[in-house]
Design a protein around this motif. Structure first.
Motif, mmCIF file in Angstrom:
data_model
loop_
_atom_site.group_PDB
_atom_site.id
_atom_site.type_symbol
_atom_site.label_atom_id
_atom_site.label_comp_id
_atom_site.label_asym_id
_atom_site.label_seq_id
_atom_site.Cartn_x
_atom_site.Cartn_y
_atom_site.Cartn_z
ATOM 1 N N ALA A 1 -3.498 -6.991 -9.029
ATOM 2 C CA ALA A 1 -4.692 -6.140 -8.966
ATOM 3 C C ALA A 1 -4.318 -4.795 -8.361
ATOM 4 C CB ALA A 1 -5.773 -6.819 -8.139
ATOM 5 N N VAL A 2 -4.317 -3.771 -9.197
ATOM 6 C CA VAL A 2 -3.925 -2.433 -8.755
ATOM 7 C C VAL A 2 -5.168 -1.567 -8.594
ATOM 8 C CG1 VAL A 2 -2.581 -0.375 -9.301
ATOM 9 C CG2 VAL A 2 -1.706 -2.643 -9.924
ATOM 10 N N HIS A 3 -5.264 -0.929 -7.467
ATOM 11 C CA HIS A 3 -6.374 -0.015 -7.206
ATOM 12 C C HIS A 3 -5.803 1.289 -6.656
ATOM 13 C CE1 HIS A 3 -9.339 -3.259 -7.685
ATOM 14 N NE2 HIS A 3 -8.495 -4.012 -6.989
ATOM 15 N N GLY A 4 -6.384 2.385 -7.053
ATOM 16 C CA GLY A 4 -5.910 3.669 -6.581
ATOM 17 C C GLY A 4 -7.009 4.694 -6.532
ATOM 18 N N SER A 5 -6.833 5.646 -5.653
ATOM 19 C CA SER A 5 -7.781 6.746 -5.549
ATOM 20 C C SER A 5 -7.007 8.037 -5.358
ATOM 21 C CB SER A 5 -8.744 6.543 -4.381
ATOM 22 O OG SER A 5 -8.060 6.470 -3.153
ATOM 23 N N LEU A 6 -7.301 9.034 -6.204
ATOM 24 C CA LEU A 6 -6.703 10.349 -6.115
ATOM 25 C C LEU A 6 -7.756 11.344 -5.687
ATOM 26 C CD1 LEU A 6 -4.582 10.349 -9.417
ATOM 27 C CD2 LEU A 6 -3.715 10.145 -7.090
ATOM 28 N N VAL A 7 -7.514 11.967 -4.559
ATOM 29 C CA VAL A 7 -8.467 12.953 -4.039
ATOM 30 C C VAL A 7 -8.109 14.322 -4.563
ATOM 31 C CG1 VAL A 7 -9.424 13.999 -1.954
ATOM 32 C CG2 VAL A 7 -8.797 11.579 -1.951
ATOM 33 N N PRO A 8 -9.035 15.007 -5.268
ATOM 34 C CA PRO A 8 -8.737 16.339 -5.823
ATOM 35 C C PRO A 8 -8.347 17.311 -4.720
ATOM 36 C CG PRO A 8 -10.795 15.467 -6.708
ATOM 37 C CD PRO A 8 -10.400 14.573 -5.586
ATOM 38 N N ARG A 9 -7.367 18.135 -5.035
ATOM 39 C CA ARG A 9 -6.947 19.157 -4.090
ATOM 40 C C ARG A 9 -7.985 20.259 -4.014
ATOM 41 N NH1 ARG A 9 -0.523 20.000 -5.530
ATOM 42 N NH2 ARG A 9 0.138 17.827 -5.117
ATOM 43 N N LYS A 10 -8.162 20.783 -2.817
ATOM 44 C CA LYS A 10 -9.114 21.856 -2.656
ATOM 45 C C LYS A 10 -8.531 23.156 -3.204
ATOM 46 C CE LYS A 10 -11.246 19.914 1.507
ATOM 47 N NZ LYS A 10 -11.558 20.147 2.936
ATOM 48 N N SER A 11 -9.307 23.833 -3.978
ATOM 49 C CA SER A 11 -8.851 25.116 -4.521
ATOM 50 C C SER A 11 -8.832 26.167 -3.428
ATOM 51 C CB SER A 11 -9.775 25.564 -5.659
ATOM 52 O OG SER A 11 -11.116 25.685 -5.189
ATOM 53 N N LYS A 12 -7.846 27.043 -3.542
ATOM 54 C CA LYS A 12 -7.741 28.111 -2.515
ATOM 55 C C LYS A 12 -8.715 29.231 -2.774
ATOM 56 C CE LYS A 12 -2.852 27.143 -1.651
ATOM 57 N NZ LYS A 12 -1.483 27.705 -1.604
ATOM 58 N N THR B 1 0.849 -1.188 0.000
ATOM 59 C CA THR B 1 0.000 0.000 0.000
ATOM 60 C C THR B 1 0.884 1.236 0.000
ATOM 61 O OG1 THR B 1 -1.754 -1.119 1.254
ATOM 62 C CG2 THR B 1 -1.790 1.284 1.232
ATOM 63 N N LEU B 2 0.583 2.155 -0.897
ATOM 64 C CA LEU B 2 1.270 3.437 -0.954
ATOM 65 C C LEU B 2 0.244 4.526 -0.660
ATOM 66 C CD1 LEU B 2 3.360 2.959 -4.227
ATOM 67 C CD2 LEU B 2 4.187 2.767 -1.889
ATOM 68 N N THR B 3 0.560 5.377 0.291
ATOM 69 C CA THR B 3 -0.358 6.441 0.673
ATOM 70 C C THR B 3 0.383 7.757 0.723
ATOM 71 O OG1 THR B 3 -1.533 4.846 2.075
ATOM 72 C CG2 THR B 3 -2.100 7.159 2.335
ATOM 73 N N ARG B 4 -0.170 8.758 0.054
ATOM 74 C CA ARG B 4 0.388 10.113 0.111
ATOM 75 C C ARG B 4 -0.746 11.087 0.373
ATOM 76 N NH1 ARG B 4 1.317 14.517 -3.493
ATOM 77 N NH2 ARG B 4 3.105 15.766 -2.799
ATOM 78 N N GLY B 5 -0.774 11.606 1.587
ATOM 79 C CA GLY B 5 -1.897 12.450 1.973
ATOM 80 C C GLY B 5 -3.178 11.646 1.930
ATOM 81 N N ASN B 6 -4.152 12.095 1.130
ATOM 82 C CA ASN B 6 -5.411 11.376 0.979
ATOM 83 C C ASN B 6 -5.417 10.422 -0.214
ATOM 84 O OD1 ASN B 6 -6.647 12.678 3.207
ATOM 85 N ND2 ASN B 6 -7.117 14.458 1.932
ATOM 86 N N ASP B 7 -4.323 10.422 -0.993
ATOM 87 C CA ASP B 7 -4.223 9.517 -2.140
ATOM 88 C C ASP B 7 -3.727 8.154 -1.674
ATOM 89 O OD1 ASP B 7 -4.924 11.692 -3.655
ATOM 90 O OD2 ASP B 7 -2.852 12.166 -4.234
ATOM 91 N N ARG B 8 -4.301 7.099 -2.251
ATOM 92 C CA ARG B 8 -3.988 5.746 -1.778
ATOM 93 C C ARG B 8 -3.943 4.785 -2.963
ATOM 94 N NH1 ARG B 8 -4.714 2.617 2.993
ATOM 95 N NH2 ARG B 8 -5.377 0.481 2.605
ATOM 96 N N PHE B 9 -2.924 3.922 -2.977
ATOM 97 C CA PHE B 9 -2.754 2.931 -4.039
ATOM 98 C C PHE B 9 -2.432 1.580 -3.411
ATOM 99 C CE2 PHE B 9 -1.317 7.086 -5.386
ATOM 100 C CZ PHE B 9 -2.032 7.302 -6.554
ATOM 101 N N THR B 10 -3.045 0.524 -3.914
ATOM 102 C CA THR B 10 -2.757 -0.823 -3.442
ATOM 103 C C THR B 10 -2.436 -1.710 -4.639
ATOM 104 O OG1 THR B 10 -5.095 -1.492 -3.547
ATOM 105 C CG2 THR B 10 -4.286 -0.572 -1.448
#
Length: 205
Positions: free
Chosen positions: A194-205, A167-176
Motif C-alpha cells: 500500500a503506497v501513499h504519497g503527498s506532494l506539497v506544491p512549491r510556493k511561487s516567488k 517512510t520517505l520524506t523530502r521537505g513537506n513531501d511524504r511517501f509511505t
C-alpha cells in the motif's frame, strides 16, 4: 510534462543518501579488523554463536587527508561474533559529512554488519536524515529522511531493501509503503504494498 511517478522518482532518487551507508560500512569494517586476534598457534575452542570481544560506550572517527572529520560512529555496546564474522552494535549513531559539506545522520536501535561492511542491516527505529543545505546554484535542498523498522543495505552495490513499512520524506513531501527495493546504479525504485504519497506544491516567488 512529466508523470507523477517520474516526479516522485526525481524527488527521491537524486538525494537518497546511500553514500552514508558506505561510511557506516567503512567504520564497521575498521572495528572488525582493528580487534585483537588470537595468538598464532593458539588452539581455538569450539563455541557456538558467542561474542569473542565487546566494546562499550565506543566511538570510531574517520578523518580525511586534511584532518577533517568525515564520519563518526557511536554505539552503547558492540559485539563481534567469530562464527559469522559479524559486528553487532546497540544504539548505533552516525554522523557523516561529504566533500560538499552535506551532513547526514543515521541511527538505529541495532546495527549488524558483515566483516567487510558490504552488507549492513539496521533494526528498530532505523533512520537516515540528510540535513537541508543550499545547492551549488543557491537553491535550497530540503531535509530528506529515510526511515523504517528495518533497512537492509548493500553499500558497495548501492542497494537498499526493506520488507517492513518505510517512510520517505523530502521537505513537506511524504511517501509511505509496505516495503522498498532501491537500486541506485540501475536507477530503479520500487515502493511495495500500500503506497501513499503527498506532494506539497512549491510556493511561487
Amino acid at each position: 510534462m512529466r508523470s507523477r511517478p517520474q516526479r516522485v522518482w526525481d524527488h527521491i532518487s537524486v538525494y537518497l543518501p546511500v553514500v552514508l551507508m558506505g561510511m557506516l560500512a567503512l567504520a564497521t569494517w575498521w572495528l572488525v579488523r582493528s580487534a585483537p586476534s588470537a595468538p598464532s598457534g593458539a588452539q581455538e575452542p569450539v563455541r557456538g554463536h558467542e561474542a569473542d570481544y565487546f566494546m562499550q560506550g565506543f566511538s570510531v572517527k574517520n578523518f580525511g587527508p586534511q584532518g577533517q572529520l568525515l564520519s563518526e560512529v557511536r554505539g552503547e555496546m558492540g559485539r563481534h561474533y567469530p562464527d559469522t564474522d559479524t559486528l553487532e552494535i546497540d544504539r548505533m549513531r552516525l554522523r557523516a559529512q561529504d566533500a560538499a559539506g552535506r551532513v547526514t545522520h543515521a541511527s538505529a536501535d541495532r546495527a549488524l554488519s558483515n566483516a567487510d561492511g558490504s552488507e549492513v542491516q539496521l533494526f528498530g527505529n532505523a533512520k537516515v536524515v540528510r540535513e537541508a543545505v543550499p545547492s551549488v546554484r543557491g537553491q535550497a535542498q530540503p531535509q530528506l529522511a529515510f526511515e523504517g523498522e528495518f533497512l537492509h543495505v548493500w553499500p558497495q552495490l548501492e542497494r537498499v531493501r526493506s520488507n517492513k513499512p518505510v517512510t520517505l520524506t523530502r521537505g513537506n513531501d511524504r511517501f509511505t509503503a509496505n516495503g522498498l527495493v532501491y537500486d541506485n546504479i540501475a536507477q530503479v525504485l520500487e515502493l511495495q504494498g500500500a503506497v501513499h504519497g503527498s506532494l506539497v506544491p512549491r510556493k511561487s516567488k
